[in-house]
Design a protein around this motif. Structure first.
Motif, PDB file in Angstrom:
ATOM      1  N   GLY A  17     -57.085 -13.719 -13.841  1.00 49.21           N
ATOM      2  CA  GLY A  17     -56.547 -13.114 -14.993  1.00 49.21           C
ATOM      3  C   GLY A  17     -56.738 -11.723 -14.973  1.00 49.21           C
ATOM      4  N   VAL A  18     -56.944 -10.913 -13.754  1.00 52.34           N
ATOM      5  CA  VAL A  18     -56.840  -9.416 -13.587  1.00 52.34           C
ATOM      6  C   VAL A  18     -55.679  -9.056 -12.866  1.00 52.34           C
ATOM      7  CG1 VAL A  18     -57.975  -7.694 -12.723  1.00 52.34           C
ATOM      8  CG2 VAL A  18     -59.408  -9.558 -13.520  1.00 52.34           C
ATOM      9  N   LYS A  19     -54.956  -7.983 -13.476  1.00 53.46           N
ATOM     10  CA  LYS A  19     -53.749  -7.678 -12.932  1.00 53.46           C
ATOM     11  C   LYS A  19     -53.810  -6.022 -13.430  1.00 53.46           C
ATOM     12  CE  LYS A  19     -49.921  -9.557 -13.620  1.00 53.46           C
ATOM     13  NZ  LYS A  19     -48.531 -10.226 -14.005  1.00 53.46           N
ATOM     14  N   TRP A  20     -53.543  -5.332 -11.932  1.00 46.13           N
ATOM     15  CA  TRP A  20     -53.620  -3.798 -12.162  1.00 46.13           C
ATOM     16  C   TRP A  20     -52.402  -3.292 -11.090  1.00 46.13           C
ATOM     17  CZ3 TRP A  20     -54.440  -1.742  -7.064  1.00 46.13           C
ATOM     18  CH2 TRP A  20     -55.264  -2.238  -6.323  1.00 46.13           C
ATOM     19  N   SER A  21     -51.825  -2.053 -11.166  1.00 46.52           N
ATOM     20  CA  SER A  21     -50.827  -1.743 -10.311  1.00 46.52           C
ATOM     21  C   SER A  21     -51.118  -0.088 -10.240  1.00 46.52           C
ATOM     22  CB  SER A  21     -49.411  -2.028 -10.814  1.00 46.52           C
ATOM     23  OG  SER A  21     -49.105  -1.407 -12.132  1.00 46.52           O
ATOM     24  N   VAL A  22     -50.744   0.540  -9.353  1.00 45.37           N
ATOM     25  CA  VAL A  22     -50.834   1.952  -8.950  1.00 45.37           C
ATOM     26  C   VAL A  22     -49.449   2.356  -8.312  1.00 45.37           C
ATOM     27  CG1 VAL A  22     -51.851   3.812  -7.874  1.00 45.37           C
ATOM     28  CG2 VAL A  22     -53.135   1.737  -8.735  1.00 45.37           C
ATOM     29  N   LYS A  23     -48.817   3.533  -8.880  1.00 43.00           N
ATOM     30  CA  LYS A  23     -47.614   4.148  -8.160  1.00 43.00           C
ATOM     31  C   LYS A  23     -48.202   5.134  -7.217  1.00 43.00           C
ATOM     32  CE  LYS A  23     -43.322   6.368  -9.337  1.00 43.00           C
ATOM     33  NZ  LYS A  23     -42.697   5.355  -8.232  1.00 43.00           N
ATOM     34  N   LEU A  24     -47.604   4.803  -6.124  1.00 43.44           N
ATOM     35  CA  LEU A  24     -47.885   5.961  -5.039  1.00 43.44           C
ATOM     36  C   LEU A  24     -47.006   6.671  -4.792  1.00 43.44           C
ATOM     37  CD1 LEU A  24     -49.290   3.084  -2.464  1.00 43.44           C
ATOM     38  CD2 LEU A  24     -50.509   4.458  -4.084  1.00 43.44           C
ATOM     39  N   ASP A  25     -47.228   7.821  -4.138  1.00 43.81           N
ATOM     40  CA  ASP A  25     -46.235   8.945  -3.911  1.00 43.81           C
ATOM     41  C   ASP A  25     -45.397   8.873  -2.999  1.00 43.81           C
ATOM     42  OD1 ASP A  25     -48.419  10.307  -5.411  1.00 43.81           O
ATOM     43  OD2 ASP A  25     -49.293  10.978  -3.770  1.00 43.81           O
ATOM     44  N   THR A  26     -45.295   8.210  -1.891  1.00 48.27           N
ATOM     45  CA  THR A  26     -44.081   8.296  -0.750  1.00 48.27           C
ATOM     46  C   THR A  26     -44.096   6.827  -0.363  1.00 48.27           C
ATOM     47  OG1 THR A  26     -45.637   8.532   1.044  1.00 48.27           O
ATOM     48  CG2 THR A  26     -44.605  10.461  -0.147  1.00 48.27           C
ATOM     49  N   PRO A  27     -42.798   6.434   0.107  1.00 42.16           N
ATOM     50  CA  PRO A  27     -42.642   5.149   0.822  1.00 42.16           C
ATOM     51  C   PRO A  27     -43.422   5.135   2.109  1.00 42.16           C
ATOM     52  CG  PRO A  27     -40.466   6.035   0.241  1.00 42.16           C
ATOM     53  CD  PRO A  27     -41.592   7.294  -0.103  1.00 42.16           C
ATOM     54  N   GLY A  84     -41.428  -1.636  -2.575  1.00 45.58           N
ATOM     55  CA  GLY A  84     -41.001  -0.358  -2.208  1.00 45.58           C
ATOM     56  C   GLY A  84     -39.590  -0.041  -2.710  1.00 45.58           C
ATOM     57  N   SER A  85     -38.450   0.521  -1.884  1.00 46.92           N
ATOM     58  CA  SER A  85     -37.295   0.755  -2.436  1.00 46.92           C
ATOM     59  C   SER A  85     -37.163   1.885  -3.562  1.00 46.92           C
ATOM     60  CB  SER A  85     -36.592  -0.419  -2.892  1.00 46.92           C
ATOM     61  OG  SER A  85     -36.394  -1.460  -1.968  1.00 46.92           O
ATOM     62  N   GLY A  86     -38.221   2.886  -3.107  1.00 45.48           N
ATOM     63  CA  GLY A  86     -38.382   4.075  -4.306  1.00 45.48           C
ATOM     64  C   GLY A  86     -39.343   3.634  -5.115  1.00 45.48           C
ATOM     65  N   ALA A  87     -39.626   2.405  -5.692  1.00 47.20           N
ATOM     66  CA  ALA A  87     -40.633   2.297  -6.398  1.00 47.20           C
ATOM     67  C   ALA A  87     -42.207   2.575  -6.184  1.00 47.20           C
ATOM     68  CB  ALA A  87     -40.691   0.693  -6.869  1.00 47.20           C
ATOM     69  N   ASN A  88     -42.469   2.202  -4.835  1.00 48.48           N
ATOM     70  CA  ASN A  88     -43.625   2.658  -4.329  1.00 48.48           C
ATOM     71  C   ASN A  88     -44.893   2.121  -5.103  1.00 48.48           C
ATOM     72  OD1 ASN A  88     -42.270   3.929  -2.506  1.00 48.48           O
ATOM     73  ND2 ASN A  88     -42.540   5.757  -3.709  1.00 48.48           N
ATOM     74  N   ILE A  89     -44.867   0.697  -5.423  1.00 50.96           N
ATOM     75  CA  ILE A  89     -45.959   0.227  -6.465  1.00 50.96           C
ATOM     76  C   ILE A  89     -46.973  -0.688  -5.632  1.00 50.96           C
ATOM     77  CG2 ILE A  89     -46.444  -1.258  -8.185  1.00 50.96           C
ATOM     78  CD1 ILE A  89     -45.095   1.498  -9.225  1.00 50.96           C
ATOM     79  N   LEU A  90     -48.229  -0.437  -5.614  1.00 50.81           N
ATOM     80  CA  LEU A  90     -49.141  -1.346  -5.052  1.00 50.81           C
ATOM     81  C   LEU A  90     -49.797  -1.995  -6.207  1.00 50.81           C
ATOM     82  CD1 LEU A  90     -51.754  -2.109  -3.365  1.00 50.81           C
ATOM     83  CD2 LEU A  90     -52.675   0.256  -3.823  1.00 50.81           C
ATOM     84  N   MET A  91     -49.680  -3.600  -6.154  1.00 56.26           N
ATOM     85  CA  MET A  91     -50.180  -4.294  -7.327  1.00 56.26           C
ATOM     86  C   MET A  91     -50.952  -5.277  -6.865  1.00 56.26           C
ATOM     87  SD  MET A  91     -48.013  -5.791 -10.284  1.00 56.26           S
ATOM     88  CE  MET A  91     -47.461  -7.411  -9.890  1.00 56.26           C
TER      89      MET A  91
END
Length: 77
Positions: free
Chosen positions: A52-62, A40-47
């Motif tokens: 061996g598999v890694k992914w992340s998505v930036k969300l719109d809002t906290p 959180g804290s403004g990043a809004n990242i779901l990871m």
């Protein structure tokens, strides 16, 4: 629970999360609850980090991160 965001939809259950992108309907990201990290804290990242598999998505809002946190039972870093 279904959460819509600018890039598509996120389906969240207490056990897993599924991300479907509007622009790439054939692309689906899925992860078990234990593999998910939320930032959180403004990043809004779901990871997800599963072996061996890694992914992340930036969300719109906290608020979206908070809803996912509540449904999965994951803390927000």
């Amino acid at each position: 629970m279904l959460i819509e965001f600018s890039q598509g939809k996120i389906i969240v259950t207490p056990h897993e999360i599924v991300v479907r992108f509007s622009s790439l309907p054939q692309c689906v990201l899925q992860a078990e609850q234990s593999a998910v990290s939320l930032f959180g804290s403004g990043a809004n990242i779901l990871m997800a980090n599963i072996g061996g598999v890694k992914w992340s998505v930036k969300l719109d809002t906290p608020e979206q991160i908070e809803l996912i946190s509540q449904e999965l039972g994951c803390e927000i870093a």
